[in-house]
Scaffold this motif. Structure first.
Motif, mmCIF file in Angstrom:
data_model
loop_
_atom_site.group_PDB
_atom_site.id
_atom_site.type_symbol
_atom_site.label_atom_id
_atom_site.label_comp_id
_atom_site.label_asym_id
_atom_site.label_seq_id
_atom_site.Cartn_x
_atom_site.Cartn_y
_atom_site.Cartn_z
ATOM 1 N N ASP A 1 0.856 -1.182 0.000
ATOM 2 C CA ASP A 1 0.000 0.000 0.000
ATOM 3 C C ASP A 1 0.892 1.232 0.000
ATOM 4 O O ASP A 1 1.503 1.570 1.012
ATOM 5 N N ASN A 2 0.980 1.885 -1.129
ATOM 6 C CA ASN A 2 1.861 3.050 -1.263
ATOM 7 C C ASN A 2 1.350 4.278 -0.517
ATOM 8 O O ASN A 2 2.135 5.169 -0.206
ATOM 9 N N GLU A 3 0.062 4.336 -0.234
ATOM 10 C CA GLU A 3 -0.485 5.460 0.527
ATOM 11 C C GLU A 3 0.133 5.495 1.917
ATOM 12 O O GLU A 3 0.503 6.547 2.414
ATOM 13 N N LYS A 4 0.279 4.320 2.530
ATOM 14 C CA LYS A 4 0.856 4.235 3.875
ATOM 15 C C LYS A 4 2.330 4.625 3.875
ATOM 16 O O LYS A 4 2.838 5.125 4.864
ATOM 17 N N ARG A 5 3.015 4.406 2.771
ATOM 18 C CA ARG A 5 4.448 4.671 2.677
ATOM 19 C C ARG A 5 4.754 6.049 2.094
ATOM 20 O O ARG A 5 5.913 6.452 2.049
ATOM 21 N N GLY A 6 3.729 6.736 1.613
ATOM 22 C CA GLY A 6 3.950 8.030 0.988
ATOM 23 C C GLY A 6 4.601 7.924 -0.380
ATOM 24 O O GLY A 6 5.261 8.856 -0.834
ATOM 25 N N ASP A 7 4.420 6.783 -1.037
ATOM 26 C CA ASP A 7 4.973 6.541 -2.374
ATOM 27 C C ASP A 7 3.869 6.545 -3.412
ATOM 28 O O ASP A 7 2.685 6.667 -3.086
ATOM 29 N N LYS A 8 4.267 6.367 -4.649
ATOM 30 C CA LYS A 8 3.308 6.273 -5.758
ATOM 31 C C LYS A 8 3.654 5.036 -6.576
ATOM 32 O O LYS A 8 4.820 4.797 -6.866
ATOM 33 N N VAL A 9 2.640 4.251 -6.922
ATOM 34 C CA VAL A 9 2.868 3.068 -7.750
ATOM 35 C C VAL A 9 3.451 3.511 -9.087
ATOM 36 O O VAL A 9 3.022 4.508 -9.678
ATOM 37 N N SER A 10 4.453 2.798 -9.572
ATOM 38 C CA SER A 10 5.097 3.169 -10.837
ATOM 39 C C SER A 10 4.320 2.608 -12.024
ATOM 40 O O SER A 10 3.625 1.592 -11.910
ATOM 41 N N SER A 11 4.460 3.260 -13.145
ATOM 42 C CA SER A 11 3.805 2.770 -14.365
ATOM 43 C C SER A 11 4.382 1.413 -14.760
ATOM 44 O O SER A 11 3.670 0.561 -15.282
ATOM 45 N N GLU A 12 5.667 1.187 -14.470
ATOM 46 C CA GLU A 12 6.289 -0.111 -14.776
ATOM 47 C C GLU A 12 5.677 -1.221 -13.930
ATOM 48 O O GLU A 12 5.443 -2.327 -14.421
ATOM 49 N N ASN A 13 5.403 -0.923 -12.664
ATOM 50 C CA ASN A 13 4.791 -1.924 -11.800
ATOM 51 C C ASN A 13 3.353 -2.207 -12.233
ATOM 52 O O ASN A 13 2.916 -3.363 -12.238
ATOM 53 N N LEU A 14 2.639 -1.169 -12.611
ATOM 54 C CA LEU A 14 1.269 -1.376 -13.099
ATOM 55 C C LEU A 14 1.267 -2.240 -14.364
ATOM 56 O O LEU A 14 0.420 -3.121 -14.533
ATOM 57 N N TYR A 15 2.237 -2.007 -15.239
ATOM 58 C CA TYR A 15 2.357 -2.793 -16.477
ATOM 59 C C TYR A 15 2.613 -4.265 -16.139
ATOM 60 O O TYR A 15 1.974 -5.163 -16.689
ATOM 61 N N LYS A 16 3.531 -4.518 -15.212
ATOM 62 C CA LYS A 16 3.832 -5.892 -14.804
ATOM 63 C C LYS A 16 2.600 -6.542 -14.171
ATOM 64 O O LYS A 16 2.297 -7.705 -14.443
ATOM 65 N N THR A 17 1.895 -5.804 -13.347
ATOM 66 C CA THR A 17 0.679 -6.313 -12.708
ATOM 67 C C THR A 17 -0.357 -6.715 -13.753
ATOM 68 O O THR A 17 -0.938 -7.794 -13.683
ATOM 69 N N ARG A 18 -0.551 -5.862 -14.737
ATOM 70 C CA ARG A 18 -1.543 -6.144 -15.790
ATOM 71 C C ARG A 18 -1.149 -7.361 -16.610
ATOM 72 O O ARG A 18 -1.983 -8.227 -16.902
ATOM 73 N N LEU A 19 0.119 -7.474 -16.965
ATOM 74 C CA LEU A 19 0.557 -8.584 -17.810
ATOM 75 C C LEU A 19 0.613 -9.918 -17.084
ATOM 76 O O LEU A 19 0.228 -10.943 -17.650
#
Length: 121
Positions: free
Chosen positions: A70-88
């Motif tokens: 959960d990036n909200e708890k860490r103050g981060d933002k999900v990367s587009s590369e991670n979203l791409y890997k998740t989708r594939l």
């Protein structure tokens, strides 16, 4: 078409034979006959099965799903590369949830740390 035809022959390990030329029509006719009529739910591939064919993803050596961050708890933002890997490697629904809720899929190279895939909360 010639280049694709040559690539297909190489993949299949076929050598040119003037007495028995390779014809894509015959290949796809035979291929079509062998496609199962019904899918077996137990034959669902794991993300790691798919990942070995996808070298265009971030950290392509990390092929085992290890949960969610959960990036909200860490103050981060999900990367587009991670979203791409998740989708594939996982599925489109997981991608949409991760994008909407700022969640990253976590991956490892260590099979013993792998978790069964489930959608993020």
């Amino acid at each position: 078409m010639g280049d694709k035809y040559t690539q297909l022959r190489k993949i299949l390990g076929l050598q040119y034979d003037p007495d028995n030329p390779f014809k894509t029509f015959y290949f796809f006719t035979e291929f079509n006959k062998r496609i199962p009529q019904f899918a077996n739910i137990k034959n669902t591939p794991e993300p790691s099965d798919i990942a070995s064919y996808r070298k265009d993803i971030e950290e392509s050596d990390k092929i085992y799903f290890m949960g969610w961050r959960d990036n909200e708890k860490r103050g981060d933002k999900v990367s587009s590369e991670n979203l791409y890997k998740t989708r594939l490697l996982l599925d489109y629904e997981a991608y949409l949830i991760c994008k909407r809720k700022n969640i990253s899929s976590r991956w490892t190279h260590d099979k013993s740390l792998a978790q069964k895939f489930h959608l993020p909360d």
